[in-house]
Design a protein around this motif. Structure first.
Motif, PDB file in Angstrom:
ATOM      1  N   HIS A  31       0.467  -7.555  -7.902  1.00 46.48           N
ATOM      2  CA  HIS A  31      -0.881  -7.037  -8.096  1.00 46.48           C
ATOM      3  C   HIS A  31      -0.866  -5.694  -8.807  1.00 46.48           C
ATOM      4  O   HIS A  31      -1.770  -5.371  -9.574  1.00 46.48           O
ATOM      5  CB  HIS A  31      -1.538  -6.908  -6.716  1.00 46.48           C
ATOM      6  N   ASP A  32       0.191  -4.909  -8.581  1.00 42.29           N
ATOM      7  CA  ASP A  32       0.161  -3.509  -8.981  1.00 42.29           C
ATOM      8  C   ASP A  32       0.861  -3.237 -10.306  1.00 42.29           C
ATOM      9  O   ASP A  32       0.813  -2.138 -10.820  1.00 42.29           O
ATOM     10  CB  ASP A  32       0.837  -2.680  -7.869  1.00 42.29           C
ATOM     11  N   ASN A  73      -7.393  -4.393   2.498  1.00 40.62           N
ATOM     12  CA  ASN A  73      -8.467  -5.084   1.772  1.00 40.62           C
ATOM     13  C   ASN A  73      -8.260  -6.585   1.735  1.00 40.62           C
ATOM     14  O   ASN A  73      -9.196  -7.360   1.878  1.00 40.62           O
ATOM     15  CB  ASN A  73      -8.547  -4.560   0.330  1.00 40.62           C
ATOM     16  N   PHE A 105       2.055  -7.487  -3.396  1.00 40.60           N
ATOM     17  CA  PHE A 105       1.590  -6.193  -3.880  1.00 40.60           C
ATOM     18  C   PHE A 105       2.216  -5.840  -5.223  1.00 40.60           C
ATOM     19  O   PHE A 105       1.539  -5.350  -6.134  1.00 40.60           O
ATOM     20  CB  PHE A 105       1.905  -5.098  -2.860  1.00 40.60           C
ATOM     21  N   VAL A 154      -3.739   0.260   1.251  1.00 40.31           N
ATOM     22  CA  VAL A 154      -5.122  -0.124   0.982  1.00 40.31           C
ATOM     23  C   VAL A 154      -5.182  -1.599   0.594  1.00 40.31           C
ATOM     24  O   VAL A 154      -6.059  -2.349   1.022  1.00 40.31           O
ATOM     25  CB  VAL A 154      -5.705   0.748  -0.155  1.00 40.31           C
ATOM     26  N   PHE A 155      -4.218  -2.009  -0.213  1.00 36.06           N
ATOM     27  CA  PHE A 155      -4.177  -3.393  -0.674  1.00 36.06           C
ATOM     28  C   PHE A 155      -4.126  -4.359   0.492  1.00 36.06           C
ATOM     29  O   PHE A 155      -4.896  -5.328   0.563  1.00 36.06           O
ATOM     30  CB  PHE A 155      -2.952  -3.580  -1.566  1.00 36.06           C
ATOM     31  N   ALA A 185       1.706   7.834  -3.503  1.00 36.03           N
ATOM     32  CA  ALA A 185       0.558   7.129  -4.077  1.00 36.03           C
ATOM     33  C   ALA A 185       0.776   5.617  -4.030  1.00 36.03           C
ATOM     34  O   ALA A 185      -0.125   4.860  -3.661  1.00 36.03           O
ATOM     35  CB  ALA A 185       0.322   7.580  -5.515  1.00 36.03           C
ATOM     36  N   VAL A 186       1.993   5.182  -4.376  1.00 35.07           N
ATOM     37  CA  VAL A 186       2.266   3.741  -4.362  1.00 35.07           C
ATOM     38  C   VAL A 186       2.112   3.190  -2.953  1.00 35.07           C
ATOM     39  O   VAL A 186       1.487   2.148  -2.730  1.00 35.07           O
ATOM     40  CB  VAL A 186       3.693   3.437  -4.880  1.00 35.07           C
ATOM     41  N   ASN A 187       2.687   3.918  -1.996  1.00 35.56           N
ATOM     42  CA  ASN A 187       2.583   3.435  -0.619  1.00 35.56           C
ATOM     43  C   ASN A 187       1.142   3.398  -0.149  1.00 35.56           C
ATOM     44  O   ASN A 187       0.733   2.490   0.574  1.00 35.56           O
ATOM     45  CB  ASN A 187       3.412   4.332   0.313  1.00 35.56           C
ATOM     46  N   GLY A 188       0.366   4.417  -0.587  1.00 39.51           N
ATOM     47  CA  GLY A 188      -1.048   4.411  -0.226  1.00 39.51           C
ATOM     48  C   GLY A 188      -1.751   3.197  -0.789  1.00 39.51           C
ATOM     49  O   GLY A 188      -2.517   2.516  -0.098  1.00 39.51           O
ATOM     50  N   ARG A 189      -1.472   2.902  -2.078  1.00 40.42           N
ATOM     51  CA  ARG A 189      -2.097   1.736  -2.698  1.00 40.42           C
ATOM     52  C   ARG A 189      -1.702   0.465  -1.965  1.00 40.42           C
ATOM     53  O   ARG A 189      -2.525  -0.426  -1.741  1.00 40.42           O
ATOM     54  CB  ARG A 189      -1.660   1.615  -4.164  1.00 40.42           C
ATOM     55  N   ALA A 190      -0.407   0.408  -1.591  1.00 41.21           N
ATOM     56  CA  ALA A 190       0.051  -0.794  -0.886  1.00 41.21           C
ATOM     57  C   ALA A 190      -0.684  -0.954   0.433  1.00 41.21           C
ATOM     58  O   ALA A 190      -1.052  -2.069   0.823  1.00 41.21           O
ATOM     59  CB  ALA A 190       1.564  -0.724  -0.653  1.00 41.21           C
TER      60      ALA A 190
END
Lengths: 260, 152, 271
Positions: free
Chosen positions: A221-222, A28, A218, A24-25, A17-22
């Motif tokens: 941000h996270d 974007n 990231f 997407v981040f 999940a963290v890698n996915g967020r990174a």
């Protein structure tokens, strides 16, 4: 047994999940189309904070590393009567490996951690949310300039590190240890190829710049917006960046210099 | 910090970076802008090329006159065929020129040394040097030494 | 776009959970345009979460939030930013940008969203600062301001673009009586003078009740009281009554659930 599996699965999913967020981040942020006129002053300000302010540590480290390499190299080579080769030893080590890697590690520690802490503090004091409420995309206003500044600053710092290191090496070898300066520079020039050594070093530093700055911004941000959260995130930035740099260095070195 | 000072400092920073790159290019890696010298090809066949590699130097009397371009195996003779690119300025090698694989210094890399002969004709593009001297291999040297000692 | 309806915000069947905790369980709320509406409740009932749902920072699990006739949770990023420009939010901490002066903070939304010239920006900023009484402090940095002044400066920034509504997140928390009085007057004044809709999230009953036109009391994920301040002050509903009167014991008990007192004293743990 099942409990262990569940814990493993949960942390595995969490890691994904963290890698996915990174991911997407970064997409974007890079796609947040920057308004050149408005975004440029922000970029300049970040270049100053991230690049110019990292100069002292980079220059001093470069100088000392170059000098030590020269000293150690001389002490080994002099037994074989090959002390003229100390120039090429210093230059190749710096340009191919130490320059990109050490500068990236220093950058992660100095600029990376400061980026994470700064963004984290903005998140904790709700400045990021304020930006969103004022209709300004924080990815465009806060994150993108810092990201770009890192991408630009680290290769430049690496170049400067290399030059200062080689100069330091020449100080020790030529001025102190008495290596003949003609052969010092001539051997170095003969052994150092622009395309193979210098340019590959630049490519490495660009790759490191991307990874280190991405991780730093990231994490800021996270993070959880508490004081422990900021502390943990800053540590994560330094640790993850360092590991990523070293791992990436091996891969790149194998690709660039590994055809045997 | 005042924005004008900021901009100037950042500009200087970027300039320093580019200057460093140029220093690395010219002073450290000896990049020259005369890369496009024309050259012609000469071949030589050796029993043992030792540690010679592509991009090794080709010299005459110690002066660099060209580079090794490629090394291949001649399947009929089982000899190493070295393809050299010699700068077109140096076009007066006689056809009985010798090529020897030499070592630069103790730890040094291998390079090719050419010694010109006495013939009337000169080597042209694609010519083969007949008289060659292979690299010195340490094991053979030791073997010869022992052999000689045994004989005495 | 204003659709002229009586309610600026309509919430229907809103449900939201965080992990296992149910924060909202199908609540309905209508927030009328042009009035001061207070949303109150005991600590931890998720008042801030409600604000986040209204402004679209988080999406509900079920139900709808309509702001000015638009369904917030279905808006795309750009539309969401457009709608947010009509909303203002005043944070508990003020959340001023710490690296620039008060003037620059208030000028920020104008610079980002309008093409005003510097003179026009100056005029607007000075007007907004004058409205909150901080025109003389315009060159100070946020670190030099007192808590109350920080909030007022943040308020000036919030109304810089003349939003249709302003959400105040715990505006009275930690304020001395004078600061409290200033804020109360400002909220009332801005509401009438600018025709704003004001939403005050707070648990300071006395202050909030003195200016609010409508009140909602939330508890345990549901709306337990809605109406004018007078109505709720005189209600017979026990939970609302305990909250409004500030009684220490009632439906929300004084004692956290524990063993029998006598057993504990007689050393039950040592056995």
């Amino acid at each position: 047994m099942i409990t262990w599996l569940r814990i493993l699965g949960k942390s595995g999913l969490g890691w994904l999940a963290v890698n996915g967020r990174a991911g997407v981040f970064i997409v974007n942020t890079l796609c947040a189309v920057p308004n050149v006129r408005k975004g440029f002053p922000l970029l300049i300000k970040q270049l100053y904070a991230v690049g110019v302010l990292s100069l002292p540590i980079v220059v001093v480290s470069g100088l000392f590393i170059g000098m030590v390499m020269s000293l150690q190299g001389y002490s080994i080579l002099v037994d074989y009567g090959s002390e003229q080769a100390v120039g090429q030893m210093v230059s190749l080590s710096l340009v191919r490996e130490l320059g990109p890697v050490v500068t990236a590690l220093l950058f992660a520690g100095r600029a990376g951690s400061s980026l994470t802490a700064e963004i984290g503090l903005m998140k904790a004091t709700e400045q990021i949310t304020s930006l969103e409420m004022l209709g300004v995309d924080p990815l465009r206003y806060v994150m993108a300039p810092r990201l770009l500044a890192g991408f630009i600053a680290l290769p430049i710092l690496t170049m400067i590190f290399n030059v200062v290191g080689i100069w330091g090496g020449s100080l020790v070898a030529v001025d102190w240890l008495g290596v003949y300066d003609g052969s010092f520079w001539a051997n170095m020039q003969a052994a150092t190829d622009f395309k193979i050594d210098v340019l590959n070093g630049v490519i490495k530093s660009v790759a490191f710049a991307f990874v280190v700055t991405w991780i730093a911004v990231f994490q800021g941000h996270d993070l959880t917006p508490t004081s422990e959260g900021i502390g943990r995130a800053t540590t994560k930035t330094v640790v993850y960046s360092s590991l990523a740099v070293l791992g990436l260095d091996f891969i790149l070195t194998a690709v660039m210099f590994g055809d045997f | 910090m005042h924005s004008k000072t900021l901009e100037v400092t950042v500009g200087l920073f970027m300039l320093a970076g580019f200057a460093a790159l140029i220093v690395l290019a010219l002073n450290v890696s000896g990049l020259t802008f005369s890369e496009s010298k024309s050259s012609y090809t000469v071949y030589a066949s050796f029993e043992n090329i030792g540690g010679l590699t592509a991009r090794s130097k080709v010299t005459v009397a110690g002066v660099a006159v060209g580079r090794v371009v490629d090394i291949t195996l001649d399947k009929d003779e089982f000899a190493g065929v070295v393809e050299m690119a010699i700068e077109s300025d140096y076009d007066q090698f006689t056809t009985d020129t010798t090529a020897a694989i030499l070592t630069a210094g103790l730890l040094g890399e291998k390079y090719i040394g050419l010694i010109s002969g006495a013939d009337d004709e000169f080597l042209e593009d694609g010519a083969m040097i007949a008289d060659t001297q292979s690299a010195i291999v340490l094991e053979e040297l030791i073997g010869q030494f022992l052999f000689n000692n045994v004989n005495e | 776009m204003k659709d002229g309806s009586a309610n600026i915000i309509e919430i229907r069947g809103l449900s939201f959970s965080q992990g296992d905790r149910v924060i909202f369980d199908g609540i309905d709320m209508d927030i009328p345009r042009g009035q001061i509406t207070a949303i109150m409740g005991p600590s931890g009932t998720g008042k801030t979460t409600l604000m986040r749902l209204i402004t679209g920072q988080i999406k509900p699990d079920a139900g709808t939030v309509f702001v000015n006739g638009e369904n917030i949770s279905t808006l795309r990023r750009n539309d969401l930013y457009r709608v947010r420009r009509k909303m203002g939010m005043l944070f508990q901490s003020g959340a001023l940008f710490t690296d620039r002066s008060v003037y620059e903070n208030v000028a920020f939304p104008l610079r980002e969203h309008t093409n005003f010239t510097e003179t026009m920006i100056r005029d607007v900023v000075l007007m907004k600062l004058h409205a909150v009484g901080l025109r003389g402090a315009r060159d100070m940095l946020p670190s030099e301001l007192s808590g109350g002044m920080t909030r007022r400066a943040a308020l000036a920034r919030t109304i810089a673009l003349d939003p249709e509504m302003v959400i105040y997140d715990e505006p009275f928390a930690g304020q001395d009586p004078i600061g409290m009085g200033v804020l109360l007057q400002l909220i009332k004044l801005l509401n009438t003078a600018l025709g704003l809709t004001s939403i005050v999230v707070s648990h300071d009953i006395h202050e909030t009740a003195s200016i609010a036109d409508n009140l909602f009391v939330l508890s345990q994920g549901k709306v337990i009281g809605a109406g004018s301040p007078e109505q709720l002050m005189n209600t017979s509903e026990p939970r609302v009554a305990q909250f409004m009167k500030g009684e220490a014991d009632g439906p929300v008990p004084f004692h956290y659930p524990a063993h029998d007192y006598l057993d504990d004293l007689l050393g039950g743990d040592l056995l």
